[in-house]
Write an enzyme that holds these catalytic residues in place. Sequence first.
Site, PDB file in Angstrom:
ATOM      1  CG  ASP A 178      -2.307   0.617   0.877  1.00 35.63           C
ATOM      2  OD1 ASP A 178      -2.361   1.860   0.891  1.00 35.63           O
ATOM      3  OD2 ASP A 178      -3.280  -0.105   0.620  1.00 35.63           O
ATOM      4  CG  HIS A 218      -4.956   4.197   0.837  1.00 32.63           C
ATOM      5  ND1 HIS A 218      -4.625   2.917   0.418  1.00 32.63           N
ATOM      6  CD2 HIS A 218      -6.165   4.449   0.301  1.00 32.63           C
ATOM      7  CE1 HIS A 218      -5.595   2.432  -0.332  1.00 32.63           C
ATOM      8  NE2 HIS A 218      -6.549   3.333  -0.425  1.00 32.63           N
ATOM      9  CB  SER A 397      -9.051   1.239  -0.949  1.00 33.81           C
ATOM     10  OG  SER A 397      -8.333   1.769  -2.018  1.00 33.81           O
TER      11      SER A 397
END
Length: 538
Positions: A178, A218, A397
């Site tokens: 990620d 994220h 995601s």
Amino acid sequence: MKKVILILFLTLSTALSAQQDAWIYFTDKPNAAGYLANPLSMLTQRSLDRRAAQNIALDVKDVPISQDYIDTVSSTPGVTVYARSKWLNAVHVRGTVADIQSLLDYTFVSAIDFADDTLDANGNRPAMAHRPASFLKAQETMVNLPYGNSQNQVAMLQGNQLHVDDYTGAGKVIAVLDAGFPGVDVLDAFSRLRNNNHILGGYDFVNRVPDFYTSNNHGTAVLSTMGAYVQDQIVGTAPDADYYLFITESNVDENPLEESLWVEAAEEADRLGADIITTSLGYFHFVNPAYNYDYSDMNGTKAFISRGADIAFTRGIVVVASAGNSGGSATDPHISVPADAFNVLAVGAVNATEQHAVFSSIGPSADGRVKPDVVAQGEQAIVVNSSGDIQGANGTSFSAPIIAGLTACLWQALPNKTNAEIVSLIRQSADHYNSPDAMFGYGIPDFAAAVTAAGIEDEVLPLYAVYPNPVKETLSIKTENFSVPAVIVLYNATGQLVFKQQINAPLSQIDLQQLAQGIYLYKISADNVQATGRIIKQ
């Protein structure tokens, strides 16, 4: 006319003199024999055990890329090496067109593939083109909620049933690729992971530093859907799995290097013995439009990252990827890479009432395969941000790691299944399996039903009783259902045949005293009947 020609010439000259990204492919691996003879010099024991359990032999893709070749390319004036891939036997470089093309003078260079396809007209590129694209961030914005919990996103998949049965991912290793993981080292939501040593390590491939608790938050939110634990607020889908955290996404620029870094991280995940790779990075467009993908490129073979993901699958790993967040786009609503890869479990998004999320990228792949494979809640999914706030968030995601976590739980429940069998069970358990479409793929999986289906399947399979396991000296093999003789063979962690013996009675004892300690795959064959499994020799 002269003005047009001049403009075209200046544009071409600028392109040729500008810094370009390219992949340099090598002809061979000179030290392959030595590495294959000593597998622990290139893979950990856990990685070898994963392969042995699935009867996967080592091959030249497992061998590290030649350091001499890398050093020679690195010493070439005007060329800089930024990443490497042993699986694809290639390095990612940057330089001018002329400097990069000069690498063809080396006899060990087999091909050059520029990220800008128009520069490959010289015929030096390999058969497939490989163009990366951009990280889809548009639909990742957090939305504050006064209060929420993760029950719906788990129960929608019947994951709570696996948890009740104590299948919470224990013993399975998930590698998360990620953009960053700030706060994971200090937030209370991840204290259960830390206190139980479930975070095994990680690396920042972008900056080439060991600190992975940094950069974009994220990855923190992504990890929380699997590993966070706050009583009565959020429980991840695999709270007892082990995790490696790898940063492969740059937050400064969108360029082809990110794709190469992803493959490099996937290779490290394989080396360390990860069972599952989950990635919430999708690529379609780039800052440099010359590197952009078209929908026709989503064929599972063109993108460097997609080919790397498929190789990961051949190593015995389940690869889970977000389908993408461009479903609302009028021009490019389709899946991104690596979700297009043949063996990647691509995950789209639905809302809490199981309706298609408008942002979720649609299929099929450019060559007509069902994509996404499955869907899970990605609209108002419950996550933890880097400040420790529990919030709702939108994006594939989050639907992808929700699925990845439960994949770990399913595999824990069915430890003798291969990665291909696990993926097949997930697809077949989904509610649109008999009528897949472009939005849902095979639909919403039922992980409890997948366990049940596997149990029914196992009941009708021919079974031999093989015991004790672990075994020290004598292995017993018992069968009441099939005629003898039969033959048992054992393969070691490198896929080599190390033992073979005929079985001539319904109950036979096999002397294994001379066998070295380790994990072995066994295969018992009689007529058209075959049974496989693994044993541990102590």
